[in-house]
Scaffold this motif. Structure first.
Motif, PDB file in Angstrom:
ATOM      1  N   MET A   1       0.853  -1.159   0.000  1.00 32.76           N
ATOM      2  CA  MET A   1       0.000   0.000   0.000  1.00 32.76           C
ATOM      3  C   MET A   1       0.908   1.233   0.000  1.00 32.76           C
ATOM      4  O   MET A   1       1.980   1.252   0.583  1.00 32.76           O
ATOM      5  CB  MET A   1      -0.918   0.007   1.214  1.00 32.76           C
ATOM      6  CG  MET A   1      -1.952   1.056   1.077  1.00 32.76           C
ATOM      7  SD  MET A   1      -3.340   1.053   2.232  1.00 32.76           S
ATOM      8  CE  MET A   1      -3.181  -0.327   3.245  1.00 32.76           C
ATOM      9  N   ASN A   2       0.430   2.270  -0.674  1.00 32.18           N
ATOM     10  CA  ASN A   2       1.179   3.514  -0.796  1.00 32.18           C
ATOM     11  C   ASN A   2       0.223   4.677  -0.564  1.00 32.18           C
ATOM     12  O   ASN A   2      -0.805   4.782  -1.232  1.00 32.18           O
ATOM     13  CB  ASN A   2       1.802   3.583  -2.193  1.00 32.18           C
ATOM     14  CG  ASN A   2       2.656   4.800  -2.383  1.00 32.18           C
ATOM     15  OD1 ASN A   2       2.973   5.503  -1.437  1.00 32.18           O
ATOM     16  ND2 ASN A   2       3.028   5.037  -3.619  1.00 32.18           N
ATOM     17  N   LEU A   3       0.537   5.534   0.379  1.00 33.56           N
ATOM     18  CA  LEU A   3      -0.277   6.712   0.666  1.00 33.56           C
ATOM     19  C   LEU A   3       0.588   7.956   0.484  1.00 33.56           C
ATOM     20  O   LEU A   3       1.779   7.941   0.796  1.00 33.56           O
ATOM     21  CB  LEU A   3      -0.814   6.681   2.099  1.00 33.56           C
ATOM     22  CG  LEU A   3      -1.753   5.541   2.440  1.00 33.56           C
ATOM     23  CD1 LEU A   3      -2.037   5.541   3.936  1.00 33.56           C
ATOM     24  CD2 LEU A   3      -3.043   5.660   1.656  1.00 33.56           C
ATOM     25  N   GLY A   4      -0.010   9.023  -0.010  1.00 34.61           N
ATOM     26  CA  GLY A   4       0.756  10.239  -0.189  1.00 34.61           C
ATOM     27  C   GLY A   4      -0.121  11.466  -0.301  1.00 34.61           C
ATOM     28  O   GLY A   4      -1.344  11.390  -0.413  1.00 34.61           O
ATOM     29  N   LEU A   5       0.540  12.594  -0.257  1.00 36.44           N
ATOM     30  CA  LEU A   5      -0.125  13.876  -0.401  1.00 36.44           C
ATOM     31  C   LEU A   5       0.809  14.788  -1.176  1.00 36.44           C
ATOM     32  O   LEU A   5       1.963  14.984  -0.788  1.00 36.44           O
ATOM     33  CB  LEU A   5      -0.433  14.477   0.977  1.00 36.44           C
ATOM     34  CG  LEU A   5      -1.221  15.775   0.999  1.00 36.44           C
ATOM     35  CD1 LEU A   5      -2.635  15.540   0.465  1.00 36.44           C
ATOM     36  CD2 LEU A   5      -1.290  16.315   2.426  1.00 36.44           C
ATOM     37  N   ARG A   6       0.323  15.339  -2.280  1.00 37.21           N
ATOM     38  CA  ARG A   6       1.144  16.208  -3.117  1.00 37.21           C
ATOM     39  C   ARG A   6       0.616  17.629  -3.052  1.00 37.21           C
ATOM     40  O   ARG A   6      -0.586  17.868  -3.118  1.00 37.21           O
ATOM     41  CB  ARG A   6       1.128  15.726  -4.567  1.00 37.21           C
ATOM     42  CG  ARG A   6       1.988  16.589  -5.470  1.00 37.21           C
ATOM     43  CD  ARG A   6       1.940  16.085  -6.895  1.00 37.21           C
ATOM     44  NE  ARG A   6       2.552  17.039  -7.781  1.00 37.21           N
ATOM     45  CZ  ARG A   6       3.674  16.825  -8.451  1.00 37.21           C
ATOM     46  NH1 ARG A   6       4.299  15.672  -8.323  1.00 37.21           N
ATOM     47  NH2 ARG A   6       4.156  17.730  -9.247  1.00 37.21           N
ATOM     48  N   TRP A   7       1.533  18.575  -2.942  1.00 32.93           N
ATOM     49  CA  TRP A   7       1.190  19.995  -2.904  1.00 32.93           C
ATOM     50  C   TRP A   7       1.610  20.610  -4.225  1.00 32.93           C
ATOM     51  O   TRP A   7       2.783  20.609  -4.576  1.00 32.93           O
ATOM     52  CB  TRP A   7       1.909  20.662  -1.743  1.00 32.93           C
ATOM     53  CG  TRP A   7       1.648  22.125  -1.601  1.00 32.93           C
ATOM     54  CD1 TRP A   7       0.465  22.773  -1.740  1.00 32.93           C
ATOM     55  CD2 TRP A   7       2.602  23.129  -1.266  1.00 32.93           C
ATOM     56  NE1 TRP A   7       0.617  24.117  -1.518  1.00 32.93           N
ATOM     57  CE2 TRP A   7       1.931  24.361  -1.219  1.00 32.93           C
ATOM     58  CE3 TRP A   7       3.975  23.111  -1.009  1.00 32.93           C
ATOM     59  CZ2 TRP A   7       2.571  25.557  -0.927  1.00 32.93           C
ATOM     60  CZ3 TRP A   7       4.603  24.294  -0.696  1.00 32.93           C
ATOM     61  CH2 TRP A   7       3.901  25.498  -0.668  1.00 32.93           C
ATOM     62  N   ASP A   8       0.644  21.117  -5.004  1.00 33.93           N
ATOM     63  CA  ASP A   8       0.912  21.729  -6.306  1.00 33.93           C
ATOM     64  C   ASP A   8       0.616  23.215  -6.237  1.00 33.93           C
ATOM     65  O   ASP A   8      -0.504  23.620  -5.944  1.00 33.93           O
ATOM     66  CB  ASP A   8       0.018  21.111  -7.396  1.00 33.93           C
ATOM     67  CG  ASP A   8       0.465  19.721  -7.786  1.00 33.93           C
ATOM     68  OD1 ASP A   8       1.682  19.495  -7.853  1.00 33.93           O
ATOM     69  OD2 ASP A   8      -0.402  18.868  -8.036  1.00 33.93           O
ATOM     70  N   VAL A   9       1.616  24.027  -6.538  1.00 34.39           N
ATOM     71  CA  VAL A   9       1.428  25.467  -6.618  1.00 34.39           C
ATOM     72  C   VAL A   9       1.812  25.888  -8.036  1.00 34.39           C
ATOM     73  O   VAL A   9       2.947  25.683  -8.462  1.00 34.39           O
ATOM     74  CB  VAL A   9       2.301  26.223  -5.593  1.00 34.39           C
ATOM     75  CG1 VAL A   9       2.139  27.721  -5.773  1.00 34.39           C
ATOM     76  CG2 VAL A   9       1.936  25.826  -4.188  1.00 34.39           C
ATOM     77  N   GLY A  76      -3.910  -0.968  -8.264  1.00 33.17           N
ATOM     78  CA  GLY A  76      -4.887   0.098  -8.412  1.00 33.17           C
ATOM     79  C   GLY A  76      -4.402   1.354  -7.728  1.00 33.17           C
ATOM     80  O   GLY A  76      -3.420   1.344  -6.985  1.00 33.17           O
ATOM     81  N   GLY A  77      -5.082   2.425  -8.011  1.00 33.24           N
ATOM     82  CA  GLY A  77      -4.691   3.677  -7.392  1.00 33.24           C
ATOM     83  C   GLY A  77      -5.755   4.744  -7.570  1.00 33.24           C
ATOM     84  O   GLY A  77      -6.665   4.624  -8.385  1.00 33.24           O
ATOM     85  N   PHE A  78      -5.610   5.781  -6.774  1.00 27.18           N
ATOM     86  CA  PHE A  78      -6.514   6.910  -6.810  1.00 27.18           C
ATOM     87  C   PHE A  78      -5.713   8.155  -6.475  1.00 27.18           C
ATOM     88  O   PHE A  78      -4.789   8.125  -5.668  1.00 27.18           O
ATOM     89  CB  PHE A  78      -7.637   6.732  -5.775  1.00 27.18           C
ATOM     90  CG  PHE A  78      -8.461   7.967  -5.554  1.00 27.18           C
ATOM     91  CD1 PHE A  78      -9.489   8.289  -6.425  1.00 27.18           C
ATOM     92  CD2 PHE A  78      -8.181   8.832  -4.514  1.00 27.18           C
ATOM     93  CE1 PHE A  78     -10.237   9.441  -6.231  1.00 27.18           C
ATOM     94  CE2 PHE A  78      -8.928   9.982  -4.311  1.00 27.18           C
ATOM     95  CZ  PHE A  78      -9.953  10.289  -5.173  1.00 27.18           C
TER      96      PHE A  78
END
Length: 104
Positions: A1-9, A76-78
């Motif tokens: 399992m892979n969890l993440g959070l990306r910040w795009d500016v 799978g992914g989201f």
């Protein structure tokens, strides 16, 4: 399992000599880029528009080996993605009066 959070500016483009403008609907006039530029009562500076600094995109991914032998894997992914399209409103501000040029 892979969890993440990306910040795009995506900061809007600026012209090196501030040769761009944007239309202020509250005054009915074009505002030329400057560090103190204001549109609709909001200080927008050289960018001539506001932009979000809160575009956070969560990510989730998984891979599961069905038989445990590495031959059949379900993946799978989201994710929520933010995109900047060059050629949109950021680049057309250099084509507004008084900087618009045309030849015939």
């Amino acid at each position: 399992m892979n969890l993440g959070l990306r910040w795009d500016v995506y900061v809007p483009w600026v012209e090196i000599e501030d040769r761009q403008s944007n239309f202020d609907t509250s005054t009915g006039k074009f505002v030329v880029a400057s560090p103190d530029a204001v549109i609709n009562g909001i200080k927008v500076g050289r960018y001539l528009q506001t932009y979000s600094k809160r575009d956070l995109g969560p990510r989730f991914g998984f891979a599961y080996d069905l038989a445990g032998d590495g031959k059949t894997v379900v993946r799978g992914g989201f994710g929520v993605f933010w995109n900047f399209t060059p050629g949109g409103t950021s680049s057309s501000k250099a084509q507004n009066p008084p900087f618009l040029q045309s030849t015939a």
